[in-house]
Scaffold this motif. Structure first.
Motif, PDB file in Angstrom:
ATOM      1  N   VAL A 145      12.287  26.688   4.542  1.00 26.56           N
ATOM      2  CA  VAL A 145      11.845  26.492   5.922  1.00 26.56           C
ATOM      3  C   VAL A 145      10.740  27.483   6.280  1.00 26.56           C
ATOM      4  O   VAL A 145       9.763  27.123   6.943  1.00 26.56           O
ATOM      5  CB  VAL A 145      13.038  26.583   6.897  1.00 26.56           C
ATOM      6  N   ALA A 146      10.861  28.719   5.838  1.00 29.50           N
ATOM      7  CA  ALA A 146       9.812  29.714   6.105  1.00 29.50           C
ATOM      8  C   ALA A 146       8.478  29.254   5.521  1.00 29.50           C
ATOM      9  O   ALA A 146       7.430  29.371   6.166  1.00 29.50           O
ATOM     10  CB  ALA A 146      10.218  31.071   5.544  1.00 29.50           C
ATOM     11  N   LEU A 165       7.022  26.379   7.584  1.00 28.27           N
ATOM     12  CA  LEU A 165       6.367  26.848   8.809  1.00 28.27           C
ATOM     13  C   LEU A 165       4.936  27.308   8.526  1.00 28.27           C
ATOM     14  O   LEU A 165       4.045  27.124   9.340  1.00 28.27           O
ATOM     15  CB  LEU A 165       7.173  27.977   9.444  1.00 28.27           C
ATOM     16  N   GLN A 166       4.718  27.898   7.370  1.00 27.03           N
ATOM     17  CA  GLN A 166       3.382  28.373   7.005  1.00 27.03           C
ATOM     18  C   GLN A 166       2.471  27.242   6.530  1.00 27.03           C
ATOM     19  O   GLN A 166       1.278  27.221   6.837  1.00 27.03           O
ATOM     20  CB  GLN A 166       3.477  29.410   5.889  1.00 27.03           C
ATOM     21  N   ASP A 219       2.904  23.724   6.902  1.00 28.32           N
ATOM     22  CA  ASP A 219       2.864  22.529   7.745  1.00 28.32           C
ATOM     23  C   ASP A 219       2.757  21.245   6.914  1.00 28.32           C
ATOM     24  O   ASP A 219       1.822  20.455   7.058  1.00 28.32           O
ATOM     25  CB  ASP A 219       1.703  22.612   8.733  1.00 28.32           C
ATOM     26  N   LEU A 232      15.406  23.263   9.678  1.00 28.63           N
ATOM     27  CA  LEU A 232      14.129  22.627  10.011  1.00 28.63           C
ATOM     28  C   LEU A 232      14.093  22.245  11.489  1.00 28.63           C
ATOM     29  O   LEU A 232      13.089  22.464  12.166  1.00 28.63           O
ATOM     30  CB  LEU A 232      13.896  21.389   9.141  1.00 28.63           C
ATOM     31  N   ARG A 254      13.910  25.452  13.742  1.00 21.84           N
ATOM     32  CA  ARG A 254      12.609  26.130  13.684  1.00 21.84           C
ATOM     33  C   ARG A 254      11.454  25.241  14.112  1.00 21.84           C
ATOM     34  O   ARG A 254      10.302  25.646  14.063  1.00 21.84           O
ATOM     35  CB  ARG A 254      12.352  26.665  12.277  1.00 21.84           C
ATOM     36  N   VAL A 301      10.333  22.277  12.732  1.00 16.73           N
ATOM     37  CA  VAL A 301       9.561  21.627  11.676  1.00 16.73           C
ATOM     38  C   VAL A 301       9.951  20.145  11.664  1.00 16.73           C
ATOM     39  O   VAL A 301      10.486  19.631  10.699  1.00 16.73           O
ATOM     40  CB  VAL A 301       9.810  22.280  10.299  1.00 16.73           C
TER      41      VAL A 301
END
Length: 134
Positions: free
Chosen positions: A43-44, A47-48, A50, A74, A77, A79
């Motif tokens: 997930v991290a 986020l970066q 996309d 997801l 956060r 996404v």
């Protein structure tokens, strides 16, 4: 279109994920291959990066625990734009729970790669349609 491809958890089966990465690249998709990842790490990265697609592989049976956790993270956060697909040795009895968690598609053993390409093309068409409206 951008995709992230990862192997869930400590699963040591990598061949399918590498093949999916190759097929996606040949279909014109930008692929970020992460190798082994746990949901929070994946997930991290999402986020970066996309991505429009997140493809995860599971052959060790960890999908029942890790995929719902991935989907929860997801959503938490934000996404939401990324469609998630799961591949690997997924027993048919597990597919309804994966779909209920939010997985867009499950690609089990023996499923033709043409079906994966068709799925990705539909996503790309949807993305182009959305861009044309905005």
């Amino acid at each position: 279109m951008k995709a992230i491809v990862a192997i869930l958890g400590l699963d040591s089966h990598w061949r399918g994920a590498v093949m999916v990465s190759r097929v996606l690249r040949e279909a014109g998709v930008e692929v970020v291959f992460l190798g082994n990842q746990f949901p929070a790490e994946l997930v991290a990265t999402a986020l970066q990066e996309d991505p429009r697609l997140i493809a995860v592989s599971s052959l060790s049976g960890n999908h029942a625990a890790l995929v719902p956790e991935l989907m929860r993270l997801l959503r938490e956060r934000g996404v939401a734009r990324a469609s998630v697909i799961v591949g690997g040795a997924i027993p048919p009895r597990d597919v309804p729970a994966l779909r209920a968690a939010g997985v867009a598609e499950v690609f089990g053993p023996g499923r033709p790669l043409d079906e994966l390409i068709a799925f990705v093309r539909r996503l790309a068409d949807e993305e182009r349609s959305r861009a044309a409206v905005h």
